[in-house]
Design a protein around this motif. Structure first.
Motif, PDB file in Angstrom:
ATOM      1  N   PHE A 142       1.458  -8.245   5.011  1.00  0.00           N
ATOM      2  CA  PHE A 142       2.104  -8.332   3.699  1.00  0.00           C
ATOM      3  C   PHE A 142       3.617  -8.211   3.849  1.00  0.00           C
ATOM      4  CE2 PHE A 142      -2.152  -6.924   2.579  1.00  0.00           C
ATOM      5  CZ  PHE A 142      -2.413  -7.542   1.369  1.00  0.00           C
ATOM      6  N   ASP A 143       4.315  -8.881   2.952  1.00  0.00           N
ATOM      7  CA  ASP A 143       5.776  -8.889   2.970  1.00  0.00           C
ATOM      8  C   ASP A 143       6.256  -8.896   1.518  1.00  0.00           C
ATOM      9  OD1 ASP A 143       8.281  -9.574   4.754  1.00  0.00           O
ATOM     10  OD2 ASP A 143       8.398 -10.921   3.046  1.00  0.00           O
ATOM     11  N   VAL A 144       7.288  -8.124   1.229  1.00  0.00           N
ATOM     12  CA  VAL A 144       7.856  -8.130  -0.119  1.00  0.00           C
ATOM     13  C   VAL A 144       8.621  -9.431  -0.337  1.00  0.00           C
ATOM     14  CG1 VAL A 144       9.454  -6.998  -1.717  1.00  0.00           C
ATOM     15  CG2 VAL A 144       7.988  -5.620  -0.213  1.00  0.00           C
ATOM     16  N   ASP A 145       8.360 -10.095  -1.432  1.00  0.00           N
ATOM     17  CA  ASP A 145       8.995 -11.385  -1.705  1.00  0.00           C
ATOM     18  C   ASP A 145      10.482 -11.196  -1.991  1.00  0.00           C
ATOM     19  OD1 ASP A 145       8.788 -14.237  -2.131  1.00  0.00           O
ATOM     20  OD2 ASP A 145       9.126 -13.816  -4.257  1.00  0.00           O
ATOM     21  N   TYR A 168       4.317  -0.257  -1.204  1.00  0.00           N
ATOM     22  CA  TYR A 168       3.402   0.116  -0.128  1.00  0.00           C
ATOM     23  C   TYR A 168       2.328   1.074  -0.634  1.00  0.00           C
ATOM     24  CZ  TYR A 168       1.866   2.821   3.962  1.00  0.00           C
ATOM     25  OH  TYR A 168       1.114   3.474   4.899  1.00  0.00           O
ATOM     26  N   ALA A 169       2.735   2.099  -1.380  1.00  0.00           N
ATOM     27  CA  ALA A 169       1.772   3.093  -1.863  1.00  0.00           C
ATOM     28  C   ALA A 169       0.724   2.457  -2.769  1.00  0.00           C
ATOM     29  CB  ALA A 169       2.505   4.212  -2.596  1.00  0.00           C
ATOM     30  N   ALA A 170       1.156   1.586  -3.665  1.00  0.00           N
ATOM     31  CA  ALA A 170       0.214   0.930  -4.569  1.00  0.00           C
ATOM     32  C   ALA A 170      -0.742   0.037  -3.798  1.00  0.00           C
ATOM     33  CB  ALA A 170       0.969   0.119  -5.619  1.00  0.00           C
ATOM     34  N   GLY A 187       7.702  -0.944   8.841  1.00  0.00           N
ATOM     35  CA  GLY A 187       9.151  -1.114   8.894  1.00  0.00           C
ATOM     36  C   GLY A 187       9.652  -2.246   8.022  1.00  0.00           C
ATOM     37  N   GLY A 188      10.926  -2.158   7.666  1.00  0.00           N
ATOM     38  CA  GLY A 188      11.525  -3.191   6.821  1.00  0.00           C
ATOM     39  C   GLY A 188      10.836  -3.233   5.471  1.00  0.00           C
TER      40      GLY A 188
END
Length: 252
Positions: A142-145, A168-170, A187-188
């Motif tokens: 997964f990666d944050v858009d 991340y927690a959700a 990371g990141g």
């Protein structure tokens, strides 16, 4: 169906050690933990496994392809180089959660994490090569858009950290409860989830849940493989396809 082999790694008697004969400097403990994780990442990674730091005194590894002798050698290497020892417990399951549950129970049955008499336990059973397949492990990267555009280049670093950690927690909680998956911040703005056999709808649901819960948008690449390394590289390639095409879920 997946067949995930999970190893629970626990430093022996770590809590009492940190305050014996008197409390140790926190900077020294942080240095030890980070170096131990780095060494284990290399020792496990050189054997095509993945390790995640969890709480540092406890770590979780995906170890498909590592046998009992590999685990014993890693354990011996740490014992020779560090002032602490570690116990290992390995188990397999059709879901990562079930495998970790068995591994943890085996470790707990061997004695408490703060039991001075429990040292370098090695328990459990690895997957015999004849029962391994090319699709035993499913990993989702997964990666944050657009994390850079939305957060890194707009907010101060701590507020950016809060946004990423909320996402991340959700995700971690939802994937654990809805899909028996284990998700780890790496990371990141990246999270790797160790999953059972999930389809695209399951990942779309997870992404929608995080968006609705904490207003963080995600995309994910999914890979399958004989080892964590194989599945992880496929997941990374799939994530690059997401970035190129604008899709939110891609399988390699």
């Amino acid at each position: 169906m997946t067949n995930t082999q999970v190893t629970h790694i626990q430093i022996d008697n770590y809590g009492p050690w940190t305050v014996t004969p008197e409390p140790r400097r926190e900077v020294d403990l942080q240095t030890l933990q980070s170096r131990l994780y780095a060494d284990l990442a290399q020792l496990v990674g050189n054997r095509d496994g993945y390790i995640f730091f969890s709480r540092f005194d406890n770590m979780i590894a995906v170890t498909n392809g590592l046998g009992e002798a590999d685990h014993a050698l890693i354990q011996e290497s740490v014992g020779n180089r560090y002032p602490v020892t570690m116990s290992l417990s390995v188990a397999t399951g059709t879901t990562p959660v079930s495998a970790l549950g068995t591994a943890t129970e085996q470790l707990q049955d061997a004695g408490s994490a703060q039991d001075d008499g429990r040292r370098e336990v090695l328990r459990g059973q690895t997957i015999d090569d004849e029962f391994r397949t090319e699709s035993d492990v499913q990993l989702a990267h997964f990666d944050v858009d657009d994390a850079t555009g939305k957060y890194t280049d707009q907010l101060n670093e701590f507020d950016t950290f809060i946004q990423i950690e909320q996402g991340y927690a959700a995700l971690m909680k939802y994937m654990r409860e809805a899909h028996d998956s284990l998700s780890f911040f790496v990371g990141g703005d990246n999270v790797i989830a160790v999953c059972p056999s999930l389809d695209a709808d399951a990942y779309h649901d997870a992404i929608a849940h995080v968006s609705e819960s904490v207003d963080v948008e995600l995309k994910v690449g999914v890979g399958r493989g004989r080892t964590a390394s194989d599945a992880g590289m496929d997941a990374k390639h799939a994530l690059e396809t997401c970035r190129a095409t604008g899709e939110t879920v891609t399988f390699e």
